[in-house]
Design an enzyme around this catalytic site. Structure first.
Site, PDB file in Angstrom:
ATOM      1  N   GLU A 184      -5.126  -2.047   4.898  1.00  0.00           N
ATOM      2  CA  GLU A 184      -5.097  -2.854   6.118  1.00  0.00           C
ATOM      3  C   GLU A 184      -4.610  -2.086   7.343  1.00  0.00           C
ATOM      4  O   GLU A 184      -4.715  -2.574   8.471  1.00  0.00           O
ATOM      5  CB  GLU A 184      -4.229  -4.095   5.902  1.00  0.00           C
TER       6      GLU A 184
ATOM      7  N   VAL B  94       2.925   4.007   1.951  1.00  0.00           N
ATOM      8  CA  VAL B  94       3.171   4.841   0.771  1.00  0.00           C
ATOM      9  C   VAL B  94       2.195   4.432  -0.322  1.00  0.00           C
ATOM     10  O   VAL B  94       2.128   3.257  -0.692  1.00  0.00           O
ATOM     11  CB  VAL B  94       4.623   4.676   0.253  1.00  0.00           C
ATOM     12  N   LEU B  95       1.446   5.400  -0.820  1.00  0.00           N
ATOM     13  CA  LEU B  95       0.562   5.191  -1.961  1.00  0.00           C
ATOM     14  C   LEU B  95       1.080   6.027  -3.122  1.00  0.00           C
ATOM     15  O   LEU B  95       1.338   7.219  -2.954  1.00  0.00           O
ATOM     16  CB  LEU B  95      -0.866   5.618  -1.616  1.00  0.00           C
ATOM     17  N   ILE B  96       1.238   5.396  -4.274  1.00  0.00           N
ATOM     18  CA  ILE B  96       1.689   6.103  -5.475  1.00  0.00           C
ATOM     19  C   ILE B  96       0.608   5.980  -6.525  1.00  0.00           C
ATOM     20  O   ILE B  96       0.177   4.869  -6.869  1.00  0.00           O
ATOM     21  CB  ILE B  96       3.030   5.540  -5.970  1.00  0.00           C
TER      22      ILE B  96
ATOM     23  N   SER C 124      -2.747   4.583 -12.893  1.00  0.00           N
ATOM     24  CA  SER C 124      -3.640   5.030 -13.961  1.00  0.00           C
ATOM     25  C   SER C 124      -5.102   4.655 -13.710  1.00  0.00           C
ATOM     26  O   SER C 124      -5.951   4.903 -14.563  1.00  0.00           O
ATOM     27  CB  SER C 124      -3.176   4.442 -15.292  1.00  0.00           C
ATOM     28  N   THR C 125      -5.415   4.082 -12.541  1.00  0.00           N
ATOM     29  CA  THR C 125      -6.797   3.729 -12.228  1.00  0.00           C
ATOM     30  C   THR C 125      -7.251   4.487 -10.984  1.00  0.00           C
ATOM     31  O   THR C 125      -6.477   5.198 -10.348  1.00  0.00           O
ATOM     32  CB  THR C 125      -6.936   2.211 -11.964  1.00  0.00           C
TER      33      THR C 125
ATOM     34  N   HIS D 154      -7.883   3.202  -8.150  1.00  0.00           N
ATOM     35  CA  HIS D 154      -7.462   2.473  -6.958  1.00  0.00           C
ATOM     36  C   HIS D 154      -6.815   3.399  -5.926  1.00  0.00           C
ATOM     37  O   HIS D 154      -7.115   3.322  -4.737  1.00  0.00           O
ATOM     38  CB  HIS D 154      -6.495   1.350  -7.364  1.00  0.00           C
TER      39      HIS D 154
END
Length: 166
Positions: A63, A85-87, A90-91, A93
């Site tokens: 967004e 923040v992106l962490i 396991s996919t 995404h």
């Protein structure tokens, strides 16, 4: 244009942020790390003399481009800083959101002709994100807060874009 001898690094100068209007849009995901980055960013802006700071939030990194674009079009801001923040999980995404937010924020800056600072950490682990927010370690005071760098970059880029010139 200044020229420097090969191998020399130009001196670092603190840009004057007096009179600038800066927009910060941050995400609500990973809020402890985002809050530390936001605080580092605001402190840096204030150290550069910026007093007109608008802070808004959006749900997540996907967004951010729309939020920044919408708010830039509503105000007379000299620069925007998008913080999130992106962490990696396991996919896939993580990859999709990282790519979309990166490309989207770049497009917002180019389309609006306003500097948009990319303050989105893309980390493999939560510990990496804490290191980059300066809140890692047993006492929560290890690492470097990249929010401070983003504040300085916003001032520098706003000036480069001609903001504040009479």
């Amino acid at each position: 244009m200044e020229h420097f001898e090969k191998g020399l690094v130009p001196p670092k100068q603190r840009a004057d942020g007096k009179g600038l209007r800066i927009l910060i849009v941050h995400t609500r995901w990973n809020l402890p790390v985002v809050t530390a980055l936001l605080n580092g960013c605001v402190n840096s802006l204030k150290e550069h003399g910026v007093t007109d700071i608008t802070i808004r939030d959006v749900a997540g990194c996907f967004e951010l481009p729309f939020g920044v674009s919408s708010l830039l079009s509503q105000g007379t801001y000299d620069a925007a800083i998008a913080i999130g923040v992106l962490i990696k999980g396991s996919t896939m995404h993580f990859e999709y959101i990282a790519d979309a937010s990166t490309s989207g924020l770049m497009r917002v800056g180019l389309d609006s002709k306003k500097p948009v600072i990319f303050g989105v950490l893309t980390c493999l682990t939560e510990e990496q994100s804490k290191q980059r927010a300066g809140i890692a370690g047993p006492n929560g005071d290890e690492g470097h807060n990249h929010g401070a760098d983003w504040g300085a970059a916003a001032v520098e880029m706003a000036r480069l874009n001609g903001a504040g010139k009479a």
